[in-house]
Motif scaffolding. Sequence first.
Motif, PDB file in Angstrom:
ATOM      1  N   ASP A   1      78.129  19.507  77.946  1.00 41.75           N
ATOM      2  CA  ASP A   1      79.441  19.550  77.085  1.00 41.75           C
ATOM      3  C   ASP A   1      79.554  19.687  75.699  1.00 41.75           C
ATOM      4  O   ASP A   1      78.899  19.137  75.052  1.00 41.75           O
ATOM      5  N   ALA A   2      79.950  21.005  75.267  1.00 45.21           N
ATOM      6  CA  ALA A   2      79.828  21.450  74.107  1.00 45.21           C
ATOM      7  C   ALA A   2      80.564  20.598  72.891  1.00 45.21           C
ATOM      8  O   ALA A   2      80.047  20.404  71.953  1.00 45.21           O
ATOM      9  N   GLU A   3      81.750  20.128  73.284  1.00 46.36           N
ATOM     10  CA  GLU A   3      82.285  19.157  72.441  1.00 46.36           C
ATOM     11  C   GLU A   3      81.618  17.857  72.345  1.00 46.36           C
ATOM     12  O   GLU A   3      81.286  17.342  71.121  1.00 46.36           O
ATOM     13  N   ARG A   4      81.053  17.367  73.189  1.00 47.34           N
ATOM     14  CA  ARG A   4      79.863  16.168  73.119  1.00 47.34           C
ATOM     15  C   ARG A   4      78.599  16.492  72.209  1.00 47.34           C
ATOM     16  O   ARG A   4      78.201  15.889  71.463  1.00 47.34           O
ATOM     17  N   PHE A   5      78.109  17.815  72.757  1.00 42.40           N
ATOM     18  CA  PHE A   5      76.818  18.334  71.909  1.00 42.40           C
ATOM     19  C   PHE A   5      77.239  18.188  70.548  1.00 42.40           C
ATOM     20  O   PHE A   5      76.560  17.946  69.527  1.00 42.40           O
TER      21      PHE A   5
END
Length: 536
Positions: free
Chosen positions: A264-268
């Motif tokens: 998950d890009a946003e979590r990353f």
Amino acid sequence: MAAPSPSRTSDWWRDAVIYQVYPRSFADGDGDGTGDLAGVRARLPHLAALGVDAVWFTPWYDSPMVDGGYDVADYRAVDPAFGTLDEAEKLIAEAAALGLRVIVDIVPNHVSDQHAWFREALAAGPGSAARERFHFRPGRGERGELPPNDWPSQFSGSTWTRVPDGEWYLHLFTPEQPDLNWSHPDVRREHEEVLRFWFERGVAGVRVDSAALLTKDPDLRDFTEGVDPHPYIDLDEIHDVYRSWRAVADEYGGVFVGEVWLPDAERFARYLRPDELHTAFNFTFLACPWEPDRLRATIDSTLAEHAPVHAPATWVLCNHDVTRTATRYGRADTAFDFATKRFGTPADLELGTRRARAAALLTLALPGSVYVYQGEELGLPEADIPLDRIQDPMHFRSGGTDPGRDGCRVPLPWEAEAPSYGFGPPPGTEPWLPQPADWARYAVDRQLADPGSMLTLYRTALELRRTERGFGDGPMDWIPAADGVLAFTRDHGLTCVVNLSAEPATLPPHTALLLVSGPMGADGTLPPDTAAWLRA
Ligand code: NOJ
């Protein structure tokens, strides 16, 4: 002229090229078959001449080496197989004199079962304060004979091992790597002191192992596919840890690179907020197949996810855990996935090497920093390790189906004609992993004499990246190109074209051709699986 001493105040990490040394396999200074710090010190000129900015060392601390040093018994000591603390300090100073920064590897999720804390916890018994630094629990079932929950290990099998007094302890990796309890103040205090210990010794940065796994669901609830939040991956509380680490690093001008595997890009991106880690490895790019649309989409999503937090992207093709690039790109399936690694997967090495050369120019032209894993600059393929020489626990814990990670950890070839290709041990002493019989052609000395070698390509590319305008941090724009061709510009008309199609590609108008990853077509076209740097 004296080499520049690395400054620790600039934003060097935003566009650095960082070389990864796996000390066990880099160079053997004392001739026992295992690489060591003496070997690295003797070979530092190779890294300076290659033209990298910094060197990340996988763990060199005191360790029983059950997981290649990621089972740390003492963070403040160097493993005797590698040398001494004094040698590590000398290495850091000698690297600095050559303009190379040093990054060490910290493993906060777990320690070795030989670490003083774990031995104390075992001796102290159930209910003791010493056990609270770990995750000890009674078992389930009538007599506690079942593990406390159903968490699967990152290395296959269970995450729980029972000790003779009947309690169980948690280990996300092997039983020899007990997980620390990050709700315990001792654990937090100790790691901040360890960070200081290494920053005080002049390291410029720290790589954070398994960075998204530290904090656990307080009730250690069962893992059920789809449960939200996951009981041990990427819990919100983890960011608190990195905020305090950042405050420590800022005192020294030190930087972090996190090992954060999150789809998950946003979590990353949360790990890269301005008061947390400076950078994190781009595993989405590493795992991406050699396909134009997928690569382009991955590059776009990488840049988009980093932009809101103002963190630079990193570009990684390989490391000590994954299949070597030249082999992977020569397979039918060019993606990387731990779950599908199997023995005997066929690879066309000529094709894979051509693509690895093009990929080197692609990554070095993208905005951000680049990681080069030792041997990548030599184009080493993944080696087949005879079954009776495999050491990696990933192989054994998979029940023997996963070949493990030793194939990318084979000792480097330095001299084509020398015993063990100049890795170090005298004739009669075997390197800790066997080197393939046909590796003379990859040896550093042979490649230095060959203008068409992978090493020459890397040295030339890194020199251009240092001296020509437009590389590193900053914007990039895609430009129109034929199907299957990736083309983008950077500032000052710097242009990178990568041909992933099956047809020769016409280059856009340019005033200079700076570098090509392979021979150009006779008609001036760019052949398939080839990349070029141009000045428009
Ligand atoms: C990631 C490291 O890169 C890998 O080599 C190691 O086995 C695990 N973390 C556990 O520390």
